[in-house]
Design an enzyme around this catalytic site. Sequence first.
Site, PDB file in Angstrom:
ATOM      1  N   SER A  75      -5.465   8.760   5.060  1.00 50.50           N
ATOM      2  CA  SER A  75      -4.655   7.828   4.277  1.00 50.50           C
ATOM      3  C   SER A  75      -3.481   8.528   3.618  1.00 50.50           C
ATOM      4  CB  SER A  75      -5.506   7.163   3.191  1.00 50.50           C
ATOM      5  OG  SER A  75      -6.355   6.207   3.724  1.00 50.50           O
ATOM      6  N   ASP A 122       0.848  -1.193   0.000  1.00 46.42           N
ATOM      7  CA  ASP A 122       0.000   0.000   0.000  1.00 46.42           C
ATOM      8  C   ASP A 122       0.881   1.240   0.000  1.00 46.42           C
ATOM      9  OD1 ASP A 122      -2.114   1.712  -0.030  1.00 46.42           O
ATOM     10  OD2 ASP A 122      -2.848   1.249   1.987  1.00 46.42           O
TER      11      ASP A 122
END
Length: 381
Positions: free
Chosen positions: A335, A253
Amino acid sequence: MSTGLASLLLIGSWAAVGAGPASAAAPEAAPTSKAPASAALIDAMQRDFGLTRAGAEARLAAEKTATATEPKARRAAGSSYGGSWFDADSGRLTVAVKSGTTAATLDSVRETGAAVRTVKYSAHQLDATKARIDKLDAPEGVSNWYVDAEASSVVVGVVAAERADNDVRSFLARARAAGPVTVQETAKAPETFAAGTVGGDPFYTGNVRCSIGFSVHGGFVTAGHCGGAGQGVSGWDRSYVGNIQGSSFPDNDYAWVNVGSGWWTVPVVLGWGTISDRLVRGSAEAPVGSSICRSGSTTHWHCGNVLAKNETVNYSQGAVHQMTKTSVCAEPGDSGGSFISGDQAQGVTSGGWGNCSTGGETWYQPINEILNRYGLTLHTA
């Protein structure tokens, strides 16, 4: 995205622009020789950990020592090394060593300044078990798995409401066949923390808002789930910044964005007025048990502890590997933001569960892995 679950995201690192709406405080002065701690950081440690000022200063200094001790202790333990963690109560690094290790090796580990605990399995054995579990297809009721050095086991997280599910039970049976496994129930499943367009100090891919991670020479790093390679990126003011040059999600990620068009980078993480903006001076990896803080465009500055490393997190989109788990809260839009320990970059926010009203856990992708993957150089002060 649902705000009920704190997803894994990269939060808080800041690629500087000509003017930023959220950066009111000037970057702090160089840290003291004892620990990279400003008065504001000490205040934040007192608030989030219930420490006295002297206790906060002592903990930061002890964590800095533990970070430097860990690689020496690992080498001293050799093949008997079983993992390590920072013990906040004693202020020392604890190193797990496989039972049956010679007294000479144990003494060599102690000579580095670390405490020693004997365990059943070596880190190599536990990592091999986790690698076998990584090859299994996990159902959504399985949230994560990681090596717990203190327990000398691979811990598998299962959503409590799904534990009786046939697919979950079948997965656990195969996981136990792979090696030493302990099952731990979690309240909810993890999810990523991207969010729709709102105000703050974000970056945007289309109408998705995420947080900028750490500045690197030529751009910044962030979460891979925030966008794919080739997508255009705009800054907090919606002006064009650059394009995503590389992105990986799931499995990993992380992503990196080139910076141009009048934008530039600086080695700073936003303190959002809670503390002075933090200068980034390196990326030495903090041990399990260390304090760590993150910055993000939704919930700004929050601190907690490093709980586990090399954890596999099972999102609905697929598993993400080699993550670090923390007790820091986060919410959608955080995020891609920064995780930092003292003045050392640690990683970018990926996702988790919970929120900053009731608490939760958040995972990040370690910064050094991202730098190595794309051949990037961290921008440091």
